[in-house]
Design an enzyme around this catalytic site. Structure first.
Site, PDB file in Angstrom:
ATOM      1  CB  ILE A 140      14.501  -3.554  -1.102  1.00  0.00           C
ATOM      2  CG1 ILE A 140      13.036  -3.533  -0.644  1.00  0.00           C
ATOM      3  CG2 ILE A 140      14.722  -2.743  -2.356  1.00  0.00           C
ATOM      4  CD1 ILE A 140      12.548  -2.135  -0.296  1.00  0.00           C
ATOM      5  CG  MET A 189      13.198 -12.657   3.217  1.00  0.00           C
ATOM      6  SD  MET A 189      12.208 -12.688   1.763  1.00  0.00           S
ATOM      7  CE  MET A 189      10.994 -13.850   2.316  1.00  0.00           C
ATOM      8  CD  GLU A 206       5.909 -11.787  11.324  1.00  0.00           C
ATOM      9  OE1 GLU A 206       5.782 -10.567  11.539  1.00  0.00           O
ATOM     10  OE2 GLU A 206       5.268 -12.682  11.909  1.00  0.00           O
ATOM     11  CG  PHE A 207       3.450 -11.892   6.736  1.00  0.00           C
ATOM     12  CD1 PHE A 207       2.715 -12.959   7.239  1.00  0.00           C
ATOM     13  CD2 PHE A 207       3.565 -10.744   7.493  1.00  0.00           C
ATOM     14  CE1 PHE A 207       2.100 -12.871   8.476  1.00  0.00           C
ATOM     15  CE2 PHE A 207       2.940 -10.648   8.730  1.00  0.00           C
ATOM     16  CZ  PHE A 207       2.205 -11.704   9.223  1.00  0.00           C
ATOM     17  CB  VAL A 226      10.241  -5.938   1.433  1.00  0.00           C
ATOM     18  CG1 VAL A 226       9.829  -4.482   1.328  1.00  0.00           C
ATOM     19  CG2 VAL A 226       9.690  -6.560   2.706  1.00  0.00           C
ATOM     20  CE  LYS A 259       6.473  -4.391   5.358  1.00  0.00           C
ATOM     21  NZ  LYS A 259       6.083  -4.395   6.749  1.00  0.00           N
ATOM     22  CG  ASP A 292       8.468  -4.876  17.270  1.00  0.00           C
ATOM     23  OD1 ASP A 292       9.473  -4.865  18.013  1.00  0.00           O
ATOM     24  OD2 ASP A 292       8.419  -5.500  16.195  1.00  0.00           O
TER      25      ASP A 292
HETATM   26  O1  ACK Z   1      16.753  -2.158   6.117  1.00  0.00           O
HETATM   27  P1  ACK Z   1      16.038  -2.245   4.825  1.00  0.00           P
HETATM   28  O2  ACK Z   1      16.646  -1.801   3.603  1.00  0.00           O
HETATM   29  O3  ACK Z   1      14.617  -1.556   4.999  1.00  0.00           O
HETATM   30  O4  ACK Z   1      15.493  -3.734   4.697  1.00  0.00           O
HETATM   31  C1  ACK Z   1      14.207  -3.873   5.168  1.00  0.00           C
HETATM   32  C2  ACK Z   1      13.415  -4.760   4.246  1.00  0.00           C
HETATM   33  O5  ACK Z   1      12.601  -3.933   3.488  1.00  0.00           O
HETATM   34  C3  ACK Z   1      12.548  -5.777   4.999  1.00  0.00           C
HETATM   35  O6  ACK Z   1      11.676  -5.106   5.850  1.00  0.00           O
HETATM   36  C4  ACK Z   1      12.927  -2.595   3.712  1.00  0.00           C
HETATM   37  N1  ACK Z   1      11.708  -1.812   3.666  1.00  0.00           N
HETATM   38  C5  ACK Z   1      10.532  -2.107   4.268  1.00  0.00           C
HETATM   39  N2  ACK Z   1       9.640  -1.145   4.007  1.00  0.00           N
HETATM   40  C6  ACK Z   1      10.247  -0.242   3.213  1.00  0.00           C
HETATM   41  C7  ACK Z   1       9.858   0.979   2.626  1.00  0.00           C
HETATM   42  N3  ACK Z   1       8.613   1.450   2.801  1.00  0.00           N
HETATM   43  N4  ACK Z   1      10.741   1.641   1.909  1.00  0.00           N
HETATM   44  C8  ACK Z   1      11.966   1.164   1.734  1.00  0.00           C
HETATM   45  N5  ACK Z   1      12.413   0.020   2.267  1.00  0.00           N
HETATM   46  C9  ACK Z   1      11.570  -0.663   3.002  1.00  0.00           C
HETATM   47  C10 ACK Z   1      13.572  -2.505   5.044  1.00  0.00           C
END
Ligand code: ACK
Length: 913
Positions: A572, A574, A576-577, A580, A598, A691
């Site tokens: 879904i 990317m 930092e590490f 995702v 992650k 942040d």
């Molecule tokens: O804006 P997004 O769809 O929401 O794209 C970023 C991406 O992963 C990289 O950080 C999504 N993301 C991060 N943590 C979660 C989470 N717990 N549930 C759903 N999406 C997430 C984030």
């Protein structure tokens, strides 16, 4: 093999054998069987009875002999062949000896002689034999011990036989000179008795040395018995025959025990004979400990591929062995440590080297106890047994320069209490031995001893002392102090116990109230964090970086999830590490849930692993509906994963951009309320997010906003340059945090104000496309973001409050939460937007005013009219300025001026369009 030594031969001649005056022995010449004339002594008085005829030799010197042998050759006439001699004729004679020092005894009594033996003939001859000229010669040998005088006499007694003494030979026996086991044994006279052995010590032959005392026994028969001990050829010589011969050029013999000369080992030579060692070829060496049989060798070349990994104030140095080991296997390494400022000087003795600094056999060393943030040069020298050998030159080395990181301070080691009263005491302490940087503050944790750590209080101070109040009388308290630098907290000190006084004498109370109204929010002191934790039992966030072992932190705060219970569905985004993903998690006994996963991309460094997992260690400590929930971690297999609850709508900024203008103000305020609630929880936990931004808020399907992304706090602390790099989120960060890294809950409040602005403007980028430098300058000069389109006045006012220059003037999250709750309860208060307010004010005075548009855009301050300007002294257009002040909209003066509205008259042209 023995030798017989002749004693002076006793030939039967008058001059050395003499008959007694009355003796009947006669010297007679006869022919032997071969008709050769020989001289004999004869006697033959067989017809007369009672014969006693003596024949005596001259004095015979003993010459060191102890046992002499007497060999007598004689003929004897068979009595039976003589007619008429019955009764008087004898067929034997007697042999006597007499020892004497006197070589010229003229008369020796018969009784002085000692009988050796009666000698009988083996064969006697007859008249026939005489006629046939057959000489039946007898040879008899007798031995006699002669040890007492220098010489002796022999005597032959005839008692009536017919004898002719042909010869008397007297001799002694020696064991002859011989060489056995490289020892020379001299010609040795045998012992006095037939059974005696003479022990003889041998002497080593030329160019040989004793291995064990050489000895041999000389037997009575003149035979040597088995040799004992012996000699070995000296170094440089080898045994050939029974002698030691020198080694020839090109060969050597180092030790006498070596079997023989050996060829010179590789890289060496010997030019002369009898070499005990071969000289090394030029450029090759031999250490003192090297045996001469070893090839000559060289010092090693430099170690290779030296790499350093800095871990706070430790450095791990690793290298590969030298390309050339010089033909040896005793390479060792030593480390030189230099601390380099303008000059490089040797490091102090407090630096630790593990396993050691010198004599290293391994190619890895951990250098610890270094100073924080300091330049060091490490030189790794390679040595072997010949590095120090004369002429081998300097050791080969490789070096690396490193700069240590910031490190947490060492623990405070001494804490004392003074001015103890029944409710208070003054606590003071010494700076840690190794502050490892500038100490930003000290944290004092204390609790009643009886309570253990079930409930404790925390106080923070910049000084090395603090007054602790609100204590119970006569109670023992336990205190721990720790220091914090930019690198984080050090470890807590050991416990120090102090007791408060009893209340018996404290009869007078003096209460002083100091009321200082600093701002509408100052009733709660933003930085007086001590007050927050007076409530026993309040949970405090623990910085995982204070753990020595990061894995311990992760195990303390996060649950390990079996990877088999995770089902990954799709990527879904990317992080930092690494990637995702979304997926499902089914933990035994629980229903399946959607999760976000992650992962840490392959090839990560130790630091990246630590930073990655630190987020989970932080998140795992929180439990709040507006904080993203950690389900667990996967650390036992790769890739490492952090599993959190799944937030269907992703991050707030993109979610709002996708749904621009689609929510009611109440819905937006609801989102803000959730974020404020999460932030209040974090600030109560003493956690500073650093942040906070809409991109780090996640939204679920019920529009619930949750604070996420707990990775930055450390990144900023680790990187002293962070403020000047792109890593710091300038647009979201309070000025004091940017300029002197003063990150506090108040700086989080500033960021929260920006998030409010992002929410109300549906994901607009704060300060639009201004660059960071301009943003910092503008904020410093007092400019603040204007209210977004249709922004309720109260919300923009709250934003402006969050952006107060003085952090103490900013509201707390608790106050923000109260305020938002009030707004939600009274939605009417949200109806009035900034534009309505401006327009209504203008309309009040000027019923037909025009709304400024295009010229505002050109001013570069933004696309909207509600630009906020900190009031300045209104000088040029006094009436306009005064009017704006009177209606509380003085901040629009510049906006209006930029759009050409500089006087009240000009405002008359503004319309609703
Ligand atoms: O804006 P997004 O769809 O929401 O794209 C970023 C991406 O992963 C990289 O950080 C999504 N993301 C991060 N943590 C979660 C989470 N717990 N549930 C759903 N999406 C997430 C984030």
């Amino acid at each position: 093999m023995h030798t017989r030594r002749k004693l002076p031969q006793v030939e039967p001649r008058n001059n050395n054998i003499n008959a007694c005056v009355c003796s009947k022995w006669e010297e007679v010449s006869i022919m032997d069987e071969k008709n050769i004339p020989i001289r004999t002594y004869q006697v033959c008085n067989v017809l007369e009875p009672n014969q006693n005829n003596w024949l005596r030799t001259d004095w015979i010197p003993r010459s060191g002999a102890q046992r002499v042998y007497v060999e007598v050759k004689f003929t004897l006439r068979d009595c039976n062949s003589l007619p008429g001699v019955t009764g008087t004729c004898k067929e034997t004679f007697n042999l006597y000896y007499h020892e004497s020092n006197e070589d010229r005894e003229s008369y020796i009594k018969e009784s002085s002689f000692i009988k050796v033996d009666t000698v009988a003939a083996d064969e006697s001859f007859t008249q026939v034999d005489v006629g046939d000229r057959i000489m039946k010669l007898n040879t008899e040998v007798r031995d006699v011990k002669v040890t007492t005088r220098k010489g002796f006499y022999l005597a032959f007694q005839d008692v009536g036989a017919c004898i002719a003494l042909v010869s008397v030979r007297v001799f002694y026996k020696t064991c002859p000179l011989t060489i056995r086991n490289l020892a020379t044994f001299p010609d040795t006279v045998t012992g006095a008795d037939t059974s005696s052995l003479v022990e003889v010590r041998g002497s080593c032959v030329n160019q040989s040395e004793e291995r064990e005392e050489p000895k041999m026994y000389c037997g009575a028969d003149g035979e040597w018995l088995v040799p004992i001990g012996g000699c070995l050829c000296s170094p440089g010589y080898e045994e050939k025959g029974s002698a030691c011969k020198s080694c020839t050029a090109g060969f050597y013999k180092a030790k006498s025990s070596d079997p023989g000369c050996s060829k010179c080992p590789p890289h060496s030579h010997s030019l002369r004979d009898a070499a005990t060692v071969c000289d090394c070829h030029s450029g090759y060496f031999r250490s003192d400990a090297d045996p001469p049989s070893m090839a000559c060798t060289q010092p090693p070349s430099a170690p290779q591929q030296l790499i350093s990994v800095v871990n706070e104030t430790s450095v791990v140095l690793e290298w590969t062995p030298p390309r050339r080991l010089g033909g040896r296997s005793d390479t060792s390494y030593s480390l030189e440590c230099l601390i380099c400022q303008t000059l490089c000087l040797p490091c102090g003795s407090d630096v630790l080297f593990s396993p050691s600094q010198t004599g290293l056999k391994t190619t890895k060393v951990v250098v610890s106890e270094l100073r924080a943030h300091t330049h060091y040069t490490f030189i790794v020298h390679a040595r072997n047994g010949v590095s120090l050998a004369s002429g081998a030159g300097a050791t080969q080395s490789v070096s690396v320069s490193v700069t240590t990181n910031q490190a947490a301070p060492s623990p405070v080691s001494f804490v004392q209490a003074t001015d103890v009263t029944r409710h208070s005491l003054s606590l003071s302490w010494q700076q840690p031995d190794r502050p490892n940087g500038v100490i930003l503050e000290y944290e004092v944790k204390f609790y009643e001893k009886d309570q253990k750590e079930r409930s404790y209080r925390i106080m923070r101070t910049f000084s090395q002392s603090v007054d602790v109040t609100g204590l119970s009388p006569l109670t023992v308290y336990v205190f721990h102090v720790r220091a914090r630098t930019a690198a984080g907290y050090g470890e807590f000190s050991a416990p120090f116990e102090f007791s408060t006084n009893s209340g018996i004498h404290a009869l007078t109370f003096c209460t002083v109230f100091i009321i200082s109204r600093r701002s509408k929010y100052s009733k709660t002191k933003q930085d007086s964090e001590e007050e927050k934790h007076l409530n026993p039992g309040v949970k405090i966030y623990v910085d995982p970086f204070t753990y020595e072992d990061p894995d311990q932190a992760i195990h303390d705060f996060a649950k390990e999830i079996d990877v088999s219970s995770i089902h990954i569905e799709k990527v879904i985004g990317m992080g930092e590490f690494g990637e995702v993903c979304s997926g499902r998690l089914r933990v035994q006994g629980k229903r399946e849930i959607y999760v976000a996963i992650k992962s840490l991309k392959a090839g990560y460094s130790d630091k990246q692993r630590r930073d990655f997992l630190s987020e989970a260690s932080i998140m795992g400590q929180f439990d709040h509906p507006n904080i993203i929930r950690l389900e667990g971690v996967v650390t036992r297999c790769k890739p490492l994963m952090i599993i959190t609850e799944y937030m269907e709508n992703g991050s707030l900024d993109s979610f709002l951009r996708k749904h621009d203008g689609q929510f009611t103000v109440i819905q937006l305020v609801g989102m803000l309320r959730g974020i404020a609630s999460g932030m209040k929880y974090l600030s109560d936990m003493n956690y500073v997010h650093r942040d906070l931004a809409a991109r780090n808020i996640l939204v679920n399907s019920n529009l619930v906003c949750k604070v996420s992304d707990f990775g930055l706090s450390r990144v900023l602390e680790d990187d002293p340059e962070a403020a000047y790099t792109t890593r710091i989120p300038i647009r979201w960060t309070a000025p004091e945090a940017i300029t002197y890294r003063k990150f506090t809950t108040s700086s989080d409040v500033w960021s929260y104000g920006i998030v409010m602005w992002e929410v109300v403007s549906y994901g607009e980028r704060p300060y639009w496309d201004m660059n960071n430098q301009d943003v910092m300058k503008a904020v410093e000069e007092g400019y603040r973001l204007p209210a977004p389109m249709d922004c309720p006045v109260v919300l923009h006012q709250l934003m402006l409050d969050c952006w107060e220059r003085e952090r103490a003037e900013r509201p707390t999250f608790s106050q923000i939460l109260n305020m938002l709750d009030k707004l939600i309860r009274n939605p009417g208060t949200l109806r009035r937007t900034v534009h309505d307010r401006l327009l209504s004010a203008v309309t009040l005075l000027f019923p037909c005013v025009r709304r400024p548009t295009g010229s505002m855009l050109e001013s570069g301050l933004g696309p909207e009219v509600c630009v906020s300007v900190v009031p300045e002294v209104c000088v040029p257009e006094r009436s306009m300025c005064e009017w704006l002040q009177s209606i509380g909209l003085e901040r629009y003066r510049d906006t209006l001026a930029a759009a050409g509205y500089t006087s009240l008259d000009s405002l008359l042209g503004i319309t609703h369009q």
